[in-house]
Scaffold this motif. Structure first.
Motif, PDB file in Angstrom:
ATOM      1  N   LYS A  41       0.847  -1.203   0.000  1.00 20.86           N
ATOM      2  CA  LYS A  41       0.000   0.000   0.000  1.00 20.86           C
ATOM      3  C   LYS A  41       0.885   1.258   0.000  1.00 20.86           C
ATOM      4  CE  LYS A  41      -3.987   1.737   2.567  1.00 20.86           C
ATOM      5  NZ  LYS A  41      -3.618   2.572   3.711  1.00 20.86           N
TER       6      LYS A  41
ATOM      7  N   ARG B  58       2.439   1.612  -3.435  1.00 19.18           N
ATOM      8  CA  ARG B  58       1.395   1.952  -4.422  1.00 19.18           C
ATOM      9  C   ARG B  58       1.011   3.423  -4.314  1.00 19.18           C
ATOM     10  NH1 ARG B  58       0.996  -1.337  -7.955  1.00 19.18           N
ATOM     11  NH2 ARG B  58       0.581  -3.217  -6.778  1.00 19.18           N
ATOM     12  N   GLU B  59       0.847   3.901  -3.069  1.00 15.41           N
ATOM     13  CA  GLU B  59       0.443   5.298  -2.865  1.00 15.41           C
ATOM     14  C   GLU B  59       1.560   6.263  -3.254  1.00 15.41           C
ATOM     15  OE1 GLU B  59      -2.785   4.461   0.662  1.00 15.41           O
ATOM     16  OE2 GLU B  59      -0.995   5.651   1.168  1.00 15.41           O
TER      17      GLU B  59
ATOM     18  N   ASN C  51       4.054   5.684  -5.357  1.00 12.06           N
ATOM     19  CA  ASN C  51       4.449   5.609  -6.768  1.00 12.06           C
ATOM     20  C   ASN C  51       3.424   4.758  -7.540  1.00 12.06           C
ATOM     21  OD1 ASN C  51       5.652   5.240  -9.241  1.00 12.06           O
ATOM     22  ND2 ASN C  51       7.659   4.636  -8.427  1.00 12.06           N
ATOM     23  N   PRO C  52       2.257   5.370  -7.886  1.00  8.43           N
ATOM     24  CA  PRO C  52       1.149   4.595  -8.465  1.00  8.43           C
ATOM     25  C   PRO C  52       1.526   3.845  -9.748  1.00  8.43           C
ATOM     26  CG  PRO C  52       0.454   6.821  -7.889  1.00  8.43           C
ATOM     27  CD  PRO C  52       1.935   6.787  -7.727  1.00  8.43           C
ATOM     28  N   LYS C  53       2.574   4.307 -10.442  1.00 13.31           N
ATOM     29  CA  LYS C  53       2.923   3.657 -11.714  1.00 13.31           C
ATOM     30  C   LYS C  53       3.902   2.490 -11.539  1.00 13.31           C
ATOM     31  CE  LYS C  53       2.240   7.598 -14.707  1.00 13.31           C
ATOM     32  NZ  LYS C  53       2.962   8.851 -14.908  1.00 13.31           N
TER      33      LYS C  53
END
Ligand code: NAD
Length: 449
Positions: free
Chosen positions: A133, A136-137, A139-141
């Motif tokens: 999580k 992901r938050e 570095n969404p890519k």
């Protein structure tokens, strides 16, 4: 293949070096610039037998390098291992996750291409999901998977434990990530090392369950030692008598001053907190934590008792500071509990450890640090063996006898034999070996009735 290791402490340095030995290119990163500087010069910041030679070999071969720049470790890596500390949070006893969370954020910012992020630190169940999580938050890519790969090495035998482990545990939900992990550990496949590939949650629980079980085993035999002392048994023979049973096993059945070290105390405590959090109380482990803490303290009482009820103004020699031999790690070592308690009762403490005095001196005050066991014994009212270093097993007892003011030996590791010591005229106290003559068992009922 290429990996980065974030956190170049005990686990990071040993695993990084051993992965390099497997033929993998390894970049170890640490926030501690001083540590990295020393490693670059070939100096090893910890005492671990055989590690210096292996680090030198792998750095010369160009497979192992050190940096403070996380980008150097992450760019182009197939996997990034998080091997930062997870110490006890002093407020609530949980594992303090701030270093793991910080490492995850830093890794997230540096990711370029598919990477497996591997939690090697000992972390509470749910951490793989948490790390995912965070990344992901941040570095969404990013293209990545998170795995759990707990480490079971023991300090003092860390290299052989890593190179020839009993098992490798991999917690992964992604076949792609599992494949990367299998490739990293390929040399161990050849040795037919059991590979347990499971979910991240199960892997995370396996690590805490393993440490808590071993700590429980030690605590169990320590309480049996207390019974032996009162009832006239020999705990070493009891340990042999039960350990020979394949269902029990002989390891971790050595009675002593209570477990210490960088893992068991913090991991047992954390497991009790995890149990509370999930409404699955770990009652056995909660008791183990309490019993062990009381045991460490009771060792000081044992010394005071051996000195006739008072150590006021007495010179007490302490042999061994590290929590076990072959390491300079003093984290949660019984010595750090016993020495201050003796000082509180007025003792003047003189001490020696073959490698851990520098570390111990960071935690203890007013200790006379000696050059060897004989200087410790000089004019001592009592000598206490806290750590079973090999060199304490073969002390020149004639010399020790001559140097000591009073021949009192409190052997918290049972490295000497009671008849031998008694023959020499020592007041000798050991653990769980108070054999008494038949017919004189100290049963309360027998005494009263
Ligand atoms: P350690 O304290 O020796 O090393 C941790 C290192 O991480 C330190 O050098 C610190 O400077 C570095 N660090 C912290 N945050 C960082 C960041 N963001 N970037 C780069 N470096 C960072 O710890 P250890 O004993 O190696 O333990 C690491 C983990 O492995 C813990 O979770 C521990 O429970 C587990 N473990 C330890 C052992 C052991 O015998 N020591 C065995 C098995 C598992």
């Amino acid at each position: 293949m290429r990996i980065g290791v974030v956190g170049t402490g005990y686990v990071g340095l040993v695993s990084g070096t051993c992965f390099a030995e497997f033929g993998i290119e390894v970049v170890c990163v640490d926030k501690d610039a001083g540590k990295i500087e020393r490693l670059k010069k070939g100096e090893i910041p910890i005492y671990e037998p055989g590690l210096d030679a292996l680090v030198e070999k792998q750095t010369k071969a160009g497979r192992l390098s050190f940096t403070t720049d996380i980008n150097e470790a992450v760019k182009g890596a197939d996997a990034i291992f998080i091997a930062v500390g997870t110490p006890t949070n002093p407020v609530d006893g949980n594992a303090d996750m701030k270093y793991v969370h910080q490492a995850a954020k830093e890794i997230a910012a540096a990711l370029d291409g598919y990477t497996v992020i591997v939690n090697k630190s000992t972390v509470p169940v749910g951490t793989a999901a948490e790390v995912e999580k965070i990344i992901r938050e941040a570095n969404p890519k990013a293209d990545f998977d998170v795995c759990s790969n707990p480490e079971f090495l023991r300090e003092g035998a860390a290299i052989s434990d890593f190179m020839r482990p009993d098992r490798v545990v991999i917690g992964s939900r992604s076949e792609r990530a599992s494949e990367v992990m299998r490739n990293l550990y390929r040399p161990l496949y050849i040795n037919e090392t059991p590979m347990i590939i499971t979910t991240p949650e199960t892997a995370e629980i396996i690590k805490y369950a393993a440490n808590a079980f071993l700590a429980t085993k030690i605590t169990f035999i320590n309480e049996i030692a207390n019974l032996c002392e009162k009832a006239g048994g020999n705990v070493q023979e009891v340990a042999r008598g039960i350990g020979i049973d394949g269902r029990i096993g002989s390891k971790f059945l050595h009675a002593g001053p209570g477990y210490g070290g960088s893992c068991f105390p913090k991991d047992t405590l954390a497991l009790t907190q995890i149990g509370q959090k999930y409404g699955a109380a770990q009652n056995i482990v909660e008791t183990v934590v309490w019993v062990n803490s009381e045991r460490q303290k009771s060792m000081a009482e044992r010394v005071i008792e051996a000195c006739g009820g008072s150590v006021e103004g007495k010179r007490i020699g302490v042999l061994g500071m590290s929590f076990k031999p072959n390491t300079d790690d003093v984290r949660e070592s019984p010595s750090l509990v016993i020495v201050p308690l003796l000082q509180e009762h007025g003792a003047k403490v003189a001490a020696f450890d073959p490698v851990a005095m520098e570390e111990a001196a960071k935690h203890l005050e007013d200790v006379e640090w000696c050059k060897d066991a004989y200087e410790v014994a000089t004019d001592a009212d009592a000598l206490v063996i806290v750590t079973e270093w090999n060199e304490f097993r073969a002390l020149n007892l004639d010399k020790i006898e001559e140097l000591m003011k009073h021949k009192r030996l409190i052997d918290l590791r049972n490295i000497y034999k009671t008849p031998d010591m008694e023959k020499r005229g020592f007041h000798y106290i050991s653990i769980g070996r108070a054999e008494i003559t038949p017919g004189k068992a100290r049963l309360k009922e027998a005494a009263s009735g």
